[in-house]
Design a protein around this motif. Structure first.
Motif, PDB file in Angstrom:
ATOM      1  N   PHE A   1     -17.032   0.357  -6.273  1.00 40.90           N
ATOM      2  CA  PHE A   1     -15.889   1.250  -6.131  1.00 40.90           C
ATOM      3  C   PHE A   1     -15.923   1.853  -4.733  1.00 40.90           C
ATOM      4  O   PHE A   1     -16.854   2.599  -4.400  1.00 40.90           O
ATOM      5  N   LYS A   2     -14.932   1.553  -3.915  1.00 36.91           N
ATOM      6  CA  LYS A   2     -14.820   2.187  -2.615  1.00 36.91           C
ATOM      7  C   LYS A   2     -14.338   3.619  -2.814  1.00 36.91           C
ATOM      8  O   LYS A   2     -13.323   3.862  -3.458  1.00 36.91           O
ATOM      9  N   ALA A   3     -15.081   4.568  -2.260  1.00 40.88           N
ATOM     10  CA  ALA A   3     -14.723   5.975  -2.406  1.00 40.88           C
ATOM     11  C   ALA A   3     -15.350   6.764  -1.267  1.00 40.88           C
ATOM     12  O   ALA A   3     -16.325   6.320  -0.656  1.00 40.88           O
ATOM     13  N   ALA A   4     -14.802   7.915  -1.002  1.00 37.22           N
ATOM     14  CA  ALA A   4     -15.313   8.747   0.095  1.00 37.22           C
ATOM     15  C   ALA A   4     -16.681   9.320  -0.239  1.00 37.22           C
ATOM     16  O   ALA A   4     -16.985   9.626  -1.409  1.00 37.22           O
ATOM     17  N   THR A   5     -17.515   9.471   0.776  1.00 35.34           N
ATOM     18  CA  THR A   5     -18.813  10.113   0.600  1.00 35.34           C
ATOM     19  C   THR A   5     -18.618  11.500  -0.010  1.00 35.34           C
ATOM     20  O   THR A   5     -17.748  12.258   0.409  1.00 35.34           O
ATOM     21  N   GLY A   6     -19.416  11.786  -1.030  1.00 38.23           N
ATOM     22  CA  GLY A   6     -19.316  13.077  -1.705  1.00 38.23           C
ATOM     23  C   GLY A   6     -18.473  13.075  -2.955  1.00 38.23           C
ATOM     24  O   GLY A   6     -18.453  14.072  -3.693  1.00 38.23           O
ATOM     25  N   THR A   7     -17.764  11.962  -3.221  1.00 35.61           N
ATOM     26  CA  THR A   7     -16.975  11.855  -4.456  1.00 35.61           C
ATOM     27  C   THR A   7     -17.907  11.957  -5.660  1.00 35.61           C
ATOM     28  O   THR A   7     -18.949  11.322  -5.713  1.00 35.61           O
ATOM     29  N   GLY A   8     -17.518  12.750  -6.650  1.00 39.25           N
ATOM     30  CA  GLY A   8     -18.371  12.975  -7.814  1.00 39.25           C
ATOM     31  C   GLY A   8     -18.481  11.761  -8.728  1.00 39.25           C
ATOM     32  O   GLY A   8     -17.498  11.054  -8.958  1.00 39.25           O
ATOM     33  N   ILE A   9     -19.697  11.534  -9.235  1.00 39.45           N
ATOM     34  CA  ILE A   9     -19.975  10.451 -10.182  1.00 39.45           C
ATOM     35  C   ILE A   9     -20.318  11.084 -11.525  1.00 39.45           C
ATOM     36  O   ILE A   9     -21.135  12.017 -11.596  1.00 39.45           O
ATOM     37  N   LEU A  10     -19.698  10.582 -12.590  1.00 39.30           N
ATOM     38  CA  LEU A  10     -19.888  11.135 -13.927  1.00 39.30           C
ATOM     39  C   LEU A  10     -20.514  10.118 -14.866  1.00 39.30           C
ATOM     40  O   LEU A  10     -20.350   8.905 -14.691  1.00 39.30           O
TER      41      LEU A  10
ATOM     42  N   GLY B   1       0.813  -1.200   0.000  1.00 43.03           N
ATOM     43  CA  GLY B   1       0.000   0.000   0.000  1.00 43.03           C
ATOM     44  C   GLY B   1       0.851   1.257   0.000  1.00 43.03           C
ATOM     45  O   GLY B   1       1.890   1.328   0.663  1.00 43.03           O
ATOM     46  N   TYR B   2       0.404   2.251  -0.757  1.00 44.76           N
ATOM     47  CA  TYR B   2       1.134   3.508  -0.820  1.00 44.76           C
ATOM     48  C   TYR B   2       0.164   4.619  -1.205  1.00 44.76           C
ATOM     49  O   TYR B   2      -0.695   4.443  -2.080  1.00 44.76           O
ATOM     50  N   LYS B   3       0.307   5.772  -0.543  1.00 37.44           N
ATOM     51  CA  LYS B   3      -0.498   6.938  -0.880  1.00 37.44           C
ATOM     52  C   LYS B   3       0.275   7.786  -1.881  1.00 37.44           C
ATOM     53  O   LYS B   3       1.271   8.414  -1.542  1.00 37.44           O
ATOM     54  N   ASP B   4      -0.213   7.790  -3.116  1.00 40.77           N
ATOM     55  CA  ASP B   4       0.444   8.535  -4.184  1.00 40.77           C
ATOM     56  C   ASP B   4       0.044  10.014  -4.097  1.00 40.77           C
ATOM     57  O   ASP B   4      -0.469  10.471  -3.079  1.00 40.77           O
ATOM     58  N   LYS B   5       0.214  10.755  -5.149  1.00 35.97           N
ATOM     59  CA  LYS B   5       0.032  12.208  -5.137  1.00 35.97           C
ATOM     60  C   LYS B   5      -1.378  12.638  -4.773  1.00 35.97           C
ATOM     61  O   LYS B   5      -1.579  13.761  -4.288  1.00 35.97           O
ATOM     62  N   ASP B   6      -2.386  11.763  -4.971  1.00 34.57           N
ATOM     63  CA  ASP B   6      -3.760  12.139  -4.617  1.00 34.57           C
ATOM     64  C   ASP B   6      -4.101  11.801  -3.162  1.00 34.57           C
ATOM     65  O   ASP B   6      -5.217  12.066  -2.700  1.00 34.57           O
ATOM     66  N   GLY B   7      -3.135  11.205  -2.435  1.00 34.58           N
ATOM     67  CA  GLY B   7      -3.352  10.914  -1.029  1.00 34.58           C
ATOM     68  C   GLY B   7      -4.201   9.694  -0.737  1.00 34.58           C
ATOM     69  O   GLY B   7      -4.561   9.449   0.416  1.00 34.58           O
TER      70      GLY B   7
ATOM     71  N   ILE C   1      -1.972  -3.323  -8.503  1.00 32.76           N
ATOM     72  CA  ILE C   1      -2.421  -4.721  -8.468  1.00 32.76           C
ATOM     73  C   ILE C   1      -3.695  -4.902  -9.271  1.00 32.76           C
ATOM     74  O   ILE C   1      -3.836  -5.844 -10.035  1.00 32.76           O
ATOM     75  N   GLU C   2      -4.640  -4.003  -9.087  1.00 29.67           N
ATOM     76  CA  GLU C   2      -5.875  -4.076  -9.864  1.00 29.67           C
ATOM     77  C   GLU C   2      -5.743  -3.178 -11.082  1.00 29.67           C
ATOM     78  O   GLU C   2      -4.941  -2.234 -11.082  1.00 29.67           O
ATOM     79  N   PRO C   3      -6.501  -3.428 -12.135  1.00 30.84           N
ATOM     80  CA  PRO C   3      -6.450  -2.549 -13.293  1.00 30.84           C
ATOM     81  C   PRO C   3      -7.295  -1.305 -13.064  1.00 30.84           C
ATOM     82  O   PRO C   3      -8.168  -1.280 -12.198  1.00 30.84           O
ATOM     83  N   ALA C   4      -7.031  -0.273 -13.842  1.00 25.18           N
ATOM     84  CA  ALA C   4      -7.883   0.918 -13.843  1.00 25.18           C
ATOM     85  C   ALA C   4      -8.927   0.749 -14.944  1.00 25.18           C
ATOM     86  O   ALA C   4      -8.623   0.253 -16.033  1.00 25.18           O
ATOM     87  N   ILE C   5     -10.161   1.126 -14.652  1.00 28.62           N
ATOM     88  CA  ILE C   5     -11.224   1.014 -15.646  1.00 28.62           C
ATOM     89  C   ILE C   5     -11.200   2.243 -16.558  1.00 28.62           C
ATOM     90  O   ILE C   5     -11.024   3.377 -16.093  1.00 28.62           O
ATOM     91  N   LYS C   6     -11.326   2.033 -17.838  1.00 32.53           N
ATOM     92  CA  LYS C   6     -11.378   3.140 -18.782  1.00 32.53           C
ATOM     93  C   LYS C   6     -12.746   3.820 -18.695  1.00 32.53           C
ATOM     94  O   LYS C   6     -13.752   3.173 -18.412  1.00 32.53           O
ATOM     95  N   ASN C   7     -12.774   5.127 -18.956  1.00 30.29           N
ATOM     96  CA  ASN C   7     -14.030   5.886 -18.895  1.00 30.29           C
ATOM     97  C   ASN C   7     -14.766   5.626 -17.591  1.00 30.29           C
ATOM     98  O   ASN C   7     -15.984   5.397 -17.568  1.00 30.29           O
TER      99      ASN C   7
ATOM    100  N   PRO D   1     -16.731   5.898 -14.121  1.00 30.95           N
ATOM    101  CA  PRO D   1     -17.734   6.829 -13.600  1.00 30.95           C
ATOM    102  C   PRO D   1     -17.213   7.644 -12.412  1.00 30.95           C
ATOM    103  O   PRO D   1     -17.873   8.589 -11.990  1.00 30.95           O
ATOM    104  N   LEU D   2     -16.051   7.268 -11.878  1.00 38.62           N
ATOM    105  CA  LEU D   2     -15.424   8.007 -10.786  1.00 38.62           C
ATOM    106  C   LEU D   2     -14.019   8.426 -11.195  1.00 38.62           C
ATOM    107  O   LEU D   2     -13.235   7.593 -11.649  1.00 38.62           O
ATOM    108  N   VAL D   3     -13.699   9.686 -11.013  1.00 35.88           N
ATOM    109  CA  VAL D   3     -12.344  10.146 -11.302  1.00 35.88           C
ATOM    110  C   VAL D   3     -11.381   9.613 -10.251  1.00 35.88           C
ATOM    111  O   VAL D   3     -10.292   9.141 -10.551  1.00 35.88           O
ATOM    112  N   ASN D   4     -11.806   9.674  -8.988  1.00 36.59           N
ATOM    113  CA  ASN D   4     -10.973   9.188  -7.887  1.00 36.59           C
ATOM    114  C   ASN D   4     -11.737   8.171  -7.058  1.00 36.59           C
ATOM    115  O   ASN D   4     -12.882   8.438  -6.659  1.00 36.59           O
TER     116      ASN D   4
END
Length: 269
Positions: free
Chosen positions: A145-154, A94-100, A112-118, A120-123
């Motif tokens: 997707f585990k994400a903080a409450t209030g994270t924007g969905i697109l 585990g490591y906290k990169d530039k986005d914390g 370890i996991e892949p990033a999904i293209k397009n 619905p969550l930026v972070n």
């Protein structure tokens, strides 16, 4: 023949705990026996990472070696994992990169996991579940997707809003979209839905839909995102979107490598 020998060591360096064990029974049983009430949470986090390398229900065996580092935050939080098994081998750090946000990488800095293209969550922190069926698996129809409450969905793609906020006791606040292909996408457990999101409206890719929450039947803040074929068959969003690898940012590479070496040294207990 697999060894049935069980070895365990638990060390504490500062606020971090380090565990080394042979698997006996399940991962949860092994970790619960040795870390008490921390075991189930650590086992769930471990299983998420192992799931990218094999089938946890079928590829975990007695005698497999597990080593992990964790800390206690609001809940036990996995910091690093090394698993040497008959079918699964993984080193995840585990490591906290530039986005914390703490994510997990191999020793070379590849996610370890892949990033999904397009997406619905930026972070987001981590993909915690994917669509699954079968023996020993919890039935699940989408990607979580585990994400903080209030994270924007697109909006990931152009689509027409079909309905909003149905079956809210289970789904919580939710949105259903129909893409031009006829596939349906559902976004569940939202904290809020944007006022502009109304049935019948066509929205372009990148349009805000709402924010991540934990409404309805939910165990914590996350976005449940599922896609169905025009005939109603459950599809895997990772297959529909496609995936790509992600890596530690160049500016953090040296810091990451130093942290990995520290974990590797302390996990040899």
């Amino acid at each position: 023949m697999l060894s049935s020998t069980f070895l365990i060591a638990l060390s504490i360096f500062g606020s971090s705990h380090y565990v080394s064990a042979d698997i006996v029974g399940s991962i949860e049983a092994t970790l619960t026996k040795q870390t008490g009430s921390h075991g189930p949470a650590l086992a769930a986090q471990t299983a998420r990472l192992l799931g990218w390398k094999g089938d946890v229900a079928r590829h975990v065996f007695r005698g497999d070696k597990i080593r992990l580092a964790y800390t206690i935050e609001d809940v036990p939080q996995l910091l690093a994992l090394e698993y040497d098994g008959l079918k699964i081998d993984i080193g995840a750090y585990g490591y906290k990169d530039k986005d914390g946000i703490r994510r997990y990488y191999d020793a070379q800095g590849k996610g370890i996991e892949p990033a999904i293209k397009n997406s619905p969550l930026v972070n987001y922190d981590q993909i915690t579940e994917v669509p699954q069926r079968g023996r020993g698996k919890r039935r699940h129809s989408g990607v979580d997707f585990k994400a903080a409450t209030g994270t924007g969905i697109l909006m990931p793609f152009k689509g027409r809003i079909n309905r909003v906020n149905w079956s809210t006791r289970i789904n919580g606040l939710c949105v259903e979209v129909i893409f031009p292909s006829g596939k349906k996408a559902r976004f569940l457990h939202l904290n809020s839905v944007n006022k502009a999101v109304k049935p019948g409206r066509t929205l372009q890719a990148g349009t805000p839909l709402g924010t991540v929450g934990s409404t309805g039947r939910s165990g914590g803040p996350h976005l449940h995102y599922e896609i169905l074929s025009p005939g109603g068959k459950i599809l895997n969003p990772l297959d529909i979107h496609g995936t790509k690898p992600f890596f530690i940012s160049p500016a953090h590479k040296k810091s990451f490598q130093a942290q990995v070496k520290s974990y590797q040294r302390k996990l040899k207990i």
